[in-house]
Scaffold this motif. Sequence first.
Motif, PDB file in Angstrom:
ATOM      1  N   ARG A 132      13.234 -17.908   7.886  1.00  0.00           N
ATOM      2  CA  ARG A 132      12.268 -18.075   8.599  1.00  0.00           C
ATOM      3  C   ARG A 132      10.992 -17.826   8.262  1.00  0.00           C
ATOM      4  N   HIS A 133       9.913 -18.349   8.559  1.00  0.00           N
ATOM      5  CA  HIS A 133       8.544 -17.627   7.793  1.00  0.00           C
ATOM      6  C   HIS A 133       7.382 -17.802   9.080  1.00  0.00           C
ATOM      7  N   PHE A 134       6.774 -16.706   9.121  1.00  0.00           N
ATOM      8  CA  PHE A 134       5.628 -16.406  10.223  1.00  0.00           C
ATOM      9  C   PHE A 134       4.311 -16.917   9.132  1.00  0.00           C
ATOM     10  N   LYS A 135       3.547 -17.717   9.657  1.00  0.00           N
ATOM     11  CA  LYS A 135       2.302 -18.118   9.357  1.00  0.00           C
ATOM     12  C   LYS A 135       1.232 -16.984   9.215  1.00  0.00           C
ATOM     13  N   ARG A 136       0.747 -16.495   8.460  1.00  0.00           N
ATOM     14  CA  ARG A 136      -0.457 -15.625   8.319  1.00  0.00           C
ATOM     15  C   ARG A 136       0.000 -14.168   8.803  1.00  0.00           C
ATOM     16  N   LEU A 137       1.198 -14.009   8.531  1.00  0.00           N
ATOM     17  CA  LEU A 137       1.916 -12.654   8.830  1.00  0.00           C
ATOM     18  C   LEU A 137       1.168 -11.485   8.138  1.00  0.00           C
ATOM     19  N   GLU A 138       0.832 -11.660   6.898  1.00  0.00           N
ATOM     20  CA  GLU A 138       0.219 -10.887   5.977  1.00  0.00           C
ATOM     21  C   GLU A 138      -0.980 -10.406   6.525  1.00  0.00           C
ATOM     22  N   GLU A 139      -1.679 -11.233   7.289  1.00  0.00           N
ATOM     23  CA  GLU A 139      -3.102 -11.184   7.759  1.00  0.00           C
ATOM     24  C   GLU A 139      -3.098 -10.251   9.125  1.00  0.00           C
ATOM     25  N   ALA A 140      -1.941 -10.429   9.614  1.00  0.00           N
ATOM     26  CA  ALA A 140      -1.994  -9.939  11.056  1.00  0.00           C
ATOM     27  C   ALA A 140      -2.289  -8.536  11.113  1.00  0.00           C
ATOM     28  N   ALA A 141      -3.219  -8.040  12.336  1.00  0.00           N
ATOM     29  CA  ALA A 141      -3.750  -6.811  12.549  1.00  0.00           C
ATOM     30  C   ALA A 141      -2.789  -5.977  13.340  1.00  0.00           C
ATOM     31  N   ASP A 142      -1.878  -6.366  14.295  1.00  0.00           N
ATOM     32  CA  ASP A 142      -1.111  -5.497  15.287  1.00  0.00           C
ATOM     33  C   ASP A 142      -0.190  -4.568  14.568  1.00  0.00           C
ATOM     34  N   ASP A 144       2.687  -3.793  15.242  1.00  0.00           N
ATOM     35  CA  ASP A 144       4.365  -4.254  15.044  1.00  0.00           C
ATOM     36  C   ASP A 144       4.600  -4.798  13.751  1.00  0.00           C
ATOM     37  N   LYS A 145       3.711  -5.136  13.094  1.00  0.00           N
ATOM     38  CA  LYS A 145       3.857  -6.025  11.831  1.00  0.00           C
ATOM     39  C   LYS A 145       5.018  -5.145  10.809  1.00  0.00           C
ATOM     40  N   ASP A 146       4.798  -3.885  10.882  1.00  0.00           N
ATOM     41  CA  ASP A 146       5.704  -3.304   9.913  1.00  0.00           C
ATOM     42  C   ASP A 146       7.217  -3.420  10.159  1.00  0.00           C
ATOM     43  N   LEU A 147       7.574  -3.862  11.378  1.00  0.00           N
ATOM     44  CA  LEU A 147       8.859  -4.181  11.837  1.00  0.00           C
ATOM     45  C   LEU A 147       9.577  -5.456  11.263  1.00  0.00           C
ATOM     46  N   TRP A 148       8.556  -6.135  10.561  1.00  0.00           N
ATOM     47  CA  TRP A 148       9.063  -7.469  10.032  1.00  0.00           C
ATOM     48  C   TRP A 148       8.630  -7.606   8.633  1.00  0.00           C
ATOM     49  N   ILE A 149       7.789  -6.815   7.996  1.00  0.00           N
ATOM     50  CA  ILE A 149       7.536  -7.212   6.661  1.00  0.00           C
ATOM     51  C   ILE A 149       7.204  -5.550   5.914  1.00  0.00           C
ATOM     52  N   ASP A 150       7.603  -5.324   5.054  1.00  0.00           N
ATOM     53  CA  ASP A 150       7.459  -4.078   4.125  1.00  0.00           C
ATOM     54  C   ASP A 150       5.841  -3.703   3.990  1.00  0.00           C
ATOM     55  N   MET A 151       5.732  -2.471   4.454  1.00  0.00           N
ATOM     56  CA  MET A 151       4.152  -2.041   4.548  1.00  0.00           C
ATOM     57  C   MET A 151       4.110  -0.867   3.519  1.00  0.00           C
ATOM     58  N   GLU A 152       2.858  -0.708   2.803  1.00  0.00           N
ATOM     59  CA  GLU A 152       2.482   0.677   2.295  1.00  0.00           C
ATOM     60  C   GLU A 152       1.739   1.469   3.145  1.00  0.00           C
ATOM     61  N   ALA A 153       1.924   2.908   2.992  1.00  0.00           N
ATOM     62  CA  ALA A 153       1.328   3.884   3.927  1.00  0.00           C
ATOM     63  C   ALA A 153       0.578   4.815   3.083  1.00  0.00           C
ATOM     64  N   ASP A 154      -0.668   5.203   3.679  1.00  0.00           N
ATOM     65  CA  ASP A 154      -1.240   6.124   2.901  1.00  0.00           C
ATOM     66  C   ASP A 154      -0.662   7.685   3.165  1.00  0.00           C
ATOM     67  N   LYS A 155      -1.511   8.400   2.670  1.00  0.00           N
ATOM     68  CA  LYS A 155      -0.837  10.300   2.935  1.00  0.00           C
ATOM     69  C   LYS A 155      -0.655  10.338   4.144  1.00  0.00           C
ATOM     70  N   LYS A 156      -1.193  10.064   5.263  1.00  0.00           N
ATOM     71  CA  LYS A 156      -1.112  10.411   6.570  1.00  0.00           C
ATOM     72  C   LYS A 156      -0.152   9.530   7.602  1.00  0.00           C
ATOM     73  N   ARG A 185      12.393 -22.800   9.327  1.00  0.00           N
ATOM     74  CA  ARG A 185      11.430 -22.952  10.426  1.00  0.00           C
ATOM     75  C   ARG A 185      10.340 -22.153   9.952  1.00  0.00           C
ATOM     76  N   THR A 186       9.047 -22.479  10.188  1.00  0.00           N
ATOM     77  CA  THR A 186       7.745 -21.992   9.999  1.00  0.00           C
ATOM     78  C   THR A 186       7.127 -21.614  11.416  1.00  0.00           C
ATOM     79  N   LEU A 187       6.832 -20.413  11.869  1.00  0.00           N
ATOM     80  CA  LEU A 187       6.250 -20.226  13.216  1.00  0.00           C
ATOM     81  C   LEU A 187       4.918 -19.383  13.098  1.00  0.00           C
ATOM     82  N   LYS A 188       4.167 -19.602  14.193  1.00  0.00           N
ATOM     83  CA  LYS A 188       2.974 -18.833  14.334  1.00  0.00           C
ATOM     84  C   LYS A 188       3.263 -17.260  14.681  1.00  0.00           C
ATOM     85  N   TRP A 189       2.576 -16.498  14.176  1.00  0.00           N
ATOM     86  CA  TRP A 189       3.084 -14.989  14.701  1.00  0.00           C
ATOM     87  C   TRP A 189       2.780 -14.780  16.010  1.00  0.00           C
TER      88      TRP A 189
END
Length: 270
Positions: A132-142, A144-156, A185-189
Amino acid sequence: EVEADEKKQLLKEWFQLDENAVTPESQPKPEEWEASREWGGPTGPCYVLKSKKGVDKKEWWPKFETMQKALRDAARKVWPVETSEEALKDLNRRHFAQRFIVSVTEEEFTRGLLRLSDESKTQKKKAFVIRRHFKRLEEAADSDKDLWIDMEADKKGVKKGVDKEAQAMLKAQIDMAPEEPVFDRTLKWGPGIDHGNLEHVRYLKDMADCVCRVVARSLLAGAQAESVVADEVVEEAARHLKFALERAGKFCETDSTRHVTDRVGRYLTR
């Protein structure tokens, strides 16, 4: 080999030296479901992670990610060959330093599928892949995105962007999958899976139907593989037995027939 003083101090804060050395002779023999000896590395003393009980999640994760990156960088610096991408993909090249690189999920995938057999045809029959692939997931601003893709965090602890290293490792792992996906299947975020979105509802139904079909075919194939090999003599004897049982069900016994059957029985069992 951790270079930054700040990272060294963080590791000292969260790891404690366990001086209970264990000799190889006293180590229990690894069972099938345990990590193999080559993952064990040198015997103790070794550093163990302190309990994080009572530590707030938002406070812990930035520290965890900092320590994880520091240990990964150090492992790659000290053991560049053993932690290379080629070594990580080679199922026969296991080194304890790779523990700083791989994830638990990745190791489950490797042990549960890739290391089952050396024959790719056998591997392909032991798993099916759903992609399964979400289109433009990397660019999403919400948030909850970190529940679906690995994200980097700053010191805070604020998520600042996609973890490119994790994504590269994930792609390498997916490329090792021994079978083409049975469902793609490719889906919209949504964000995420939105049950109010007709496209997402249709995706869930189609995926569930596909899984049912694949599992049913797999069960049928397994049953057929375990079935008795057809034999002409056995089949003929089975037809005669079936006919005899049907006639026996309709047979009305008399004194004379009982006398005959008793004589036959005694003859056959003597």
